[in-house]
Write a protein that holds these residues in place. Sequence first.
Motif, mmCIF file in Angstrom:
data_model
loop_
_atom_site.group_PDB
_atom_site.id
_atom_site.type_symbol
_atom_site.label_atom_id
_atom_site.label_comp_id
_atom_site.label_asym_id
_atom_site.label_seq_id
_atom_site.Cartn_x
_atom_site.Cartn_y
_atom_site.Cartn_z
ATOM 1 N N LEU A 140 0.881 -0.856 0.045
ATOM 2 C CA LEU A 140 -0.227 0.219 0.673
ATOM 3 C C LEU A 140 0.983 0.947 -0.555
ATOM 4 N N LEU A 141 2.568 1.457 0.701
ATOM 5 C CA LEU A 141 3.071 2.323 0.340
ATOM 6 C C LEU A 141 3.171 2.183 -1.051
ATOM 7 N N ASN A 142 3.527 1.873 -1.991
ATOM 8 C CA ASN A 142 3.315 2.801 -3.629
ATOM 9 C C ASN A 142 2.418 3.384 -3.839
ATOM 10 N N GLY A 143 3.030 4.168 -4.207
ATOM 11 C CA GLY A 143 2.224 5.660 -4.957
ATOM 12 C C GLY A 143 1.501 6.159 -3.998
ATOM 13 N N SER A 144 1.491 6.396 -2.296
ATOM 14 C CA SER A 144 0.604 6.612 -1.923
ATOM 15 C C SER A 144 1.203 7.942 -0.485
ATOM 16 N N SER A 145 1.341 8.343 0.352
ATOM 17 C CA SER A 145 1.754 9.533 1.241
ATOM 18 C C SER A 145 1.578 8.346 2.633
ATOM 19 N N ILE A 146 1.112 7.573 2.840
ATOM 20 C CA ILE A 146 1.669 6.517 3.833
ATOM 21 C C ILE A 146 2.608 6.473 4.512
ATOM 22 N N LYS A 147 2.322 6.249 6.074
ATOM 23 C CA LYS A 147 3.678 5.382 6.793
ATOM 24 C C LYS A 147 2.743 4.426 7.119
ATOM 25 N N ASN A 151 8.661 -17.887 17.060
ATOM 26 C CA ASN A 151 8.610 -18.388 15.606
ATOM 27 C C ASN A 151 9.391 -17.169 14.306
ATOM 28 N N ASN A 152 10.614 -17.044 15.080
ATOM 29 C CA ASN A 152 11.218 -16.057 14.073
ATOM 30 C C ASN A 152 10.968 -14.618 13.056
ATOM 31 N N VAL A 153 10.009 -14.502 14.392
ATOM 32 C CA VAL A 153 8.804 -13.216 13.616
ATOM 33 C C VAL A 153 9.565 -12.087 13.212
ATOM 34 N N ILE A 154 10.899 -11.515 13.885
ATOM 35 C CA ILE A 154 11.533 -10.711 13.044
ATOM 36 C C ILE A 154 12.465 -10.476 12.139
ATOM 37 N N ASP A 155 12.548 -12.055 11.465
ATOM 38 C CA ASP A 155 12.994 -13.020 10.790
ATOM 39 C C ASP A 155 12.243 -12.286 9.752
ATOM 40 N N ALA A 156 11.110 -12.773 9.602
ATOM 41 C CA ALA A 156 10.067 -12.708 9.008
ATOM 42 C C ALA A 156 9.627 -11.208 8.418
ATOM 43 N N VAL A 157 9.772 -10.277 9.195
ATOM 44 C CA VAL A 157 9.653 -8.998 9.364
ATOM 45 C C VAL A 157 10.575 -7.867 8.059
ATOM 46 N N VAL A 158 11.514 -8.773 8.986
ATOM 47 C CA VAL A 158 12.948 -8.095 8.218
ATOM 48 C C VAL A 158 12.915 -8.098 6.949
ATOM 49 N N ALA A 159 12.829 -9.445 6.441
ATOM 50 C CA ALA A 159 12.250 -10.382 5.282
ATOM 51 C C ALA A 159 11.370 -9.030 4.272
ATOM 52 N N ALA A 160 10.059 -9.048 5.055
ATOM 53 C CA ALA A 160 8.827 -8.455 3.711
ATOM 54 C C ALA A 160 9.631 -6.633 3.677
ATOM 55 N N VAL A 161 10.379 -6.226 4.270
ATOM 56 C CA VAL A 161 10.066 -5.081 4.855
ATOM 57 C C VAL A 161 11.369 -4.537 3.446
ATOM 58 N N ARG A 162 12.395 -5.528 3.638
ATOM 59 C CA ARG A 162 13.503 -5.504 2.586
ATOM 60 C C ARG A 162 13.108 -5.826 1.100
ATOM 61 N N ALA A 163 12.077 -7.243 1.012
ATOM 62 C CA ALA A 163 11.003 -7.284 -0.150
ATOM 63 C C ALA A 163 10.439 -6.347 -0.699
ATOM 64 N N GLU A 164 10.033 -4.827 -0.613
ATOM 65 C CA GLU A 164 9.024 -4.385 -0.442
ATOM 66 C C GLU A 164 9.339 -3.241 -1.083
ATOM 67 N N PRO A 165 10.382 -2.576 -2.050
ATOM 68 C CA PRO A 165 11.270 -1.163 -2.615
ATOM 69 C C PRO A 165 10.341 -0.340 -1.886
ATOM 70 N N ALA A 166 9.149 0.098 -1.814
ATOM 71 C CA ALA A 166 7.672 1.432 -1.109
ATOM 72 C C ALA A 166 8.232 1.085 0.810
ATOM 73 N N ALA A 167 8.875 0.438 0.838
ATOM 74 C CA ALA A 167 8.919 0.231 2.666
ATOM 75 C C ALA A 167 10.371 0.643 2.976
ATOM 76 N N THR A 168 10.312 1.967 3.032
ATOM 77 C CA THR A 168 11.879 2.717 2.838
ATOM 78 C C THR A 168 12.234 3.068 4.671
ATOM 79 N N LYS A 169 13.072 3.733 4.562
ATOM 80 C CA LYS A 169 12.618 3.864 6.299
ATOM 81 C C LYS A 169 12.528 5.121 6.217
#
Length: 170
Positions: A38-45, A55-73
């Motif tokens: 949903l970050l693509n083409g929007s101004s939402i944060k 269950n390695n929640v952090i690993d899964a979350v980090v992987a999802a963030v890294r996989a989405e180009p619009a999920a920047t810092k």
Amino acid sequence: KITELTADVVTNTAATAAWTGSGYQDEKVPSLAEYLSLLNGSSIKAVIELKSTTNNVIDAVVAAVRAEPAATKDRVVFISFTAALVQQVRAALPDYPAWLLASNVENVPAATLIANAKACNATGVDVIGTFDAAYVAAVKAAGLAFVTWTVDSVETAAHQAFPGVAGITT
């Protein structure tokens, strides 16, 4: 408990409550990847609350963030009541903000909140409770962002609109 459900079950469950009205009965709980898209083409944060250390929640979350180009810092912030999770996500994504959640801050001296946030490498705090401008100023002077939650009325928002309050998560 949601922690006992599979991702398939969760993402095929209606994300509605009685107060949402009839127009939303077909809304499903999105996956994290769908939410981040949903970050693509929007101004939402995106605000991602980390709740589980299993269950390695952090690993899964980090992987999802890294996989989405619009999920920047600049577009994603992490929040958690659990200092260890804040510390883990900051270690994995050091350029991303992560705020330590705190409730009933009227019972927590600013110096204690600041020490807790600094101990887990948080970049800010996200609080609920009664605070004043001096409390906000102390947190800001320590180099931390100050955000408040859950604000459900205009009156509460006006009362918490002190200089230095960066925003409201709700």
